[in-house]
Design an enzyme around this catalytic site. Sequence first.
Site, mmCIF file in Angstrom:
data_model
loop_
_atom_site.group_PDB
_atom_site.id
_atom_site.type_symbol
_atom_site.label_atom_id
_atom_site.label_comp_id
_atom_site.label_asym_id
_atom_site.label_seq_id
_atom_site.Cartn_x
_atom_site.Cartn_y
_atom_site.Cartn_z
ATOM 1 N N SER A 108 57.397 65.694 91.323
ATOM 2 C CA SER A 108 57.469 64.688 92.289
ATOM 3 C C SER A 108 57.782 65.175 93.715
ATOM 4 O O SER A 108 56.497 66.332 93.827
ATOM 5 C CB SER A 108 57.963 63.469 91.650
ATOM 6 O OG SER A 108 57.393 62.094 92.864
ATOM 7 N N ASP A 245 53.083 62.096 97.665
ATOM 8 C CA ASP A 245 53.811 62.787 97.136
ATOM 9 C C ASP A 245 53.264 63.306 96.217
ATOM 10 O O ASP A 245 52.185 64.161 95.666
ATOM 11 C CB ASP A 245 55.472 62.441 96.476
ATOM 12 C CG ASP A 245 54.690 61.832 95.791
ATOM 13 O OD1 ASP A 245 53.962 61.012 95.256
ATOM 14 O OD2 ASP A 245 55.951 61.282 94.813
ATOM 15 N N ASP A 247 53.169 63.984 92.803
ATOM 16 C CA ASP A 247 52.253 63.342 92.086
ATOM 17 C C ASP A 247 51.760 62.723 91.805
ATOM 18 O O ASP A 247 51.106 62.022 90.981
ATOM 19 C CB ASP A 247 53.583 64.150 90.377
ATOM 20 C CG ASP A 247 54.494 62.278 90.784
ATOM 21 O OD1 ASP A 247 54.322 62.070 92.067
ATOM 22 O OD2 ASP A 247 55.194 61.926 89.832
ATOM 23 N N ASP A 249 52.517 59.417 93.100
ATOM 24 C CA ASP A 249 52.644 58.027 92.641
ATOM 25 C C ASP A 249 52.996 57.150 93.638
ATOM 26 O O ASP A 249 53.899 55.771 93.576
ATOM 27 C CB ASP A 249 54.052 57.719 91.319
ATOM 28 C CG ASP A 249 55.046 58.481 91.477
ATOM 29 O OD1 ASP A 249 55.137 59.141 92.755
ATOM 30 O OD2 ASP A 249 55.977 59.202 90.583
#
Length: 452
Positions: A108, A245, A247, A249
Amino acid sequence: MPIFGTDGVRGLANGILTADLALTLAQATAVVLGQGRTAEARKAEGKRLTAVVARDPRVSGHFLTAAVSAGLASSGVDVLEAGVIPTPALAFLVADRDADFGVMISASHNAAPDNGIKIFARGGRKLPDVVEQRIEEAMHGEMLRPTGAGVGRIDRFSDAEDRYVVHLLGSLPNRLNGIHVVLDCAHGAASGVSPETFRDAGAEVTVIGADPDGWNINDGVGSTHLDNLAEAVVRLGADIGIAHDGDADRCLAVDAEGKVIDGDQIMAILAVSMKERGHLTDDTLVATVMSNLGLHVAMREHGITIRQTAVGDRYVLEDMNEGGYALGGEQSGHVIMSEYATTGDGILTGLHLVAEMARQKKTIAELASVMTVYPQVLINVRDVDKDRVSEDEVVQQAVRDIETELGDTGRVLLRKSGTEPLVRVMVEAADAESVHAYAGRLAEVVQERLAL
């Protein structure tokens, strides 16, 4: 120590998170998620178990993906490798392909040396704690060892990104024509798909932070570093900046003057819009205890109820799933729109935020004015016995005293850290001077009473 944290397994790649651990974790996942009535019914119909595997661009994702795919295939699971795509894309594809589960290799918003493994169950949903515990226990048990035709296949999921883009575009209530968007993709998993989708939706797009090299993910860019995005928006005269960010999400935004629009403000904008259009289930928004008091005030003024959960998007998701709610999220930018996603989706959130600008023909600053952000101070009181914070009567009386003095104009929250010997003291009030004074006063009591 348990290996699962608040969002899957995460740690230094080739330090805590080795190829051996990834392989064993994948094998244990096949054991646990390959059971149950649905999985057994599929096997009875002659269908093979299938998993979708994806990663973000960090360099360690190559060997970890190989290890996970090997662990699954050696357990008789067919693997569809989707390559570099956002975490919410992986969740969507698990449901879209009716796969038995999915595995995302990503840390992440962490720096490049770290990596992580997130597991999604059938339907693209995050695993509850009890299932993670079963997987962890299974890592020490007997694995599946099929031979011959029983072993799994590993194939490339060639149209994974296209399926996801079509899904995102299909969710929009209107086009984004006439709006100039600056996208910061954090040199992460959104670098390809986010600019493509915003352009296909009609926006004028300028892109920064979209040149991943395996090492630069989240490095001075993305939702945890908004200065570059704010500068670009102001310099270019753009209408809005959207930051993801690593990833993708999460979604945070900046307005035309470079002012940050956080997750609470984004949820306020979307909640009011969804209520007006009849899309907000039970006129209810799900948020964590850390959401700003201003969000509570704004929602109350618009006849919207807020349900509060513990900190963490997984707890928001659990409450949303139990009650069938349509919108929830966190101040950090994890926003869940359950009509279109089973997890936080930064690209989806950004698209709908810009769509609301286009629909109402208003600036993002005008839309964000629906909520007044109350001054908030968070103090980490270190080296204290955090487990006594709820039991110490002097500390609790100090909280009650401040709450009485604040009345309806502020809020107090004490939270113990899940990983460190510290207590977080958070105070919100209508003015900055008061909030600093109250937070400092309470932090002193916590330090004095709970010092180790």
